[in-house]
Design an enzyme around this catalytic site. Sequence first.
Site, short mmCIF file in Angstrom:
data_model
loop_
_atom_site.label_atom_id
_atom_site.label_comp_id
_atom_site.label_asym_id
_atom_site.label_seq_id
_atom_site.Cartn_x
_atom_site.Cartn_y
_atom_site.Cartn_z
N SER A 115 0.85 -1.19 0.00
CA SER A 115 0.00 0.00 0.00
C SER A 115 0.89 1.25 0.00
O SER A 115 1.67 1.43 -0.91
CB SER A 115 -0.96 -0.05 1.19
OG SER A 115 -2.06 0.81 1.01
N ASP A 132 -5.83 -3.88 -2.24
CA ASP A 132 -4.71 -3.52 -1.36
C ASP A 132 -4.03 -4.74 -0.73
O ASP A 132 -4.69 -5.62 -0.18
CB ASP A 132 -5.29 -2.61 -0.27
CG ASP A 132 -4.25 -1.80 0.46
OD1 ASP A 132 -3.27 -2.39 0.94
OD2 ASP A 132 -4.44 -0.58 0.55
#
Length: 280
Positions: free
Chosen positions: A43, A187
């Site tokens: 991320s 993610d």
Amino acid sequence: MGGQGLVLGGGGVAGVAWMTGLLTGLAEHGQDLTGADLLVGTSAGSVVAAQVTSGVALAELYARQADPARQSREIPVEVDFEKFAAEFGGAVTGAATPAEVRRAVSRLALTAETVPEADRRAVVAERLPVHEWPEQRVVIVAVETSTGEPRRFDRASGVSLVDAVAASCAVPGIWPAVTIEGKRYVDGGVRSADNADYATGCTRVTVVSPLGAADSPFPMEKPLPEVLEDLRAAGAEVALITPDEASVAAIGANPLDPATRTPAAEAGRAQGAALTLSWT
């Protein structure tokens, strides 16, 4: 494998700024971590990993975070984090395995209303000084939605760096899933905020974790302290860096808020300047 590992965890745009500031402060005081043999980015950490291996100097990368006039474009987003966590907690009720949890989170992510995928990708592209994979080994983590399985993108994956970073940063329910080779990805933090276990095999591992031991909205396979002990059991010396009190205050309650970048970068740089690294 051996060598030095640098793990960079998730934490929104505030996490990008804080980690950039922290690495800058450390380097300015003779403790440069960016030459690691392996960088694992999740991320926000995928953004920082791509940036610090781009060939652009840390001082320049720091200026792009700390100076409002030089900051890249971001899409502001308001998030009710309590509601956010409750929704995902409900979605995973009954999931019996980590893969089932990730698939449940992915299903919820695929039905969420978000900005168009192309708009979000353009923002991620603007964050990266270069769009080619570095020679340095960088691993970027995302989760494939249909299987719930993690994927580690790297230079050999045949996937563009921008797409890999966009996928790793596709926070479920906030940003759109990313399409790569006909598959959808979310993610990498859906598996772990840090994915520090992917540095197994390095002899020294530094984990920079904007979230630290804080509760994640996504159920993790294993708490970070246990992962660090596993790394030590595998023969690595390990150091964990999390935000200090001033950095926590600078990051604030919404790490996705672009306004956090300047204070988070400045607090990170101050923390790095005051920190003496040690590995155990």
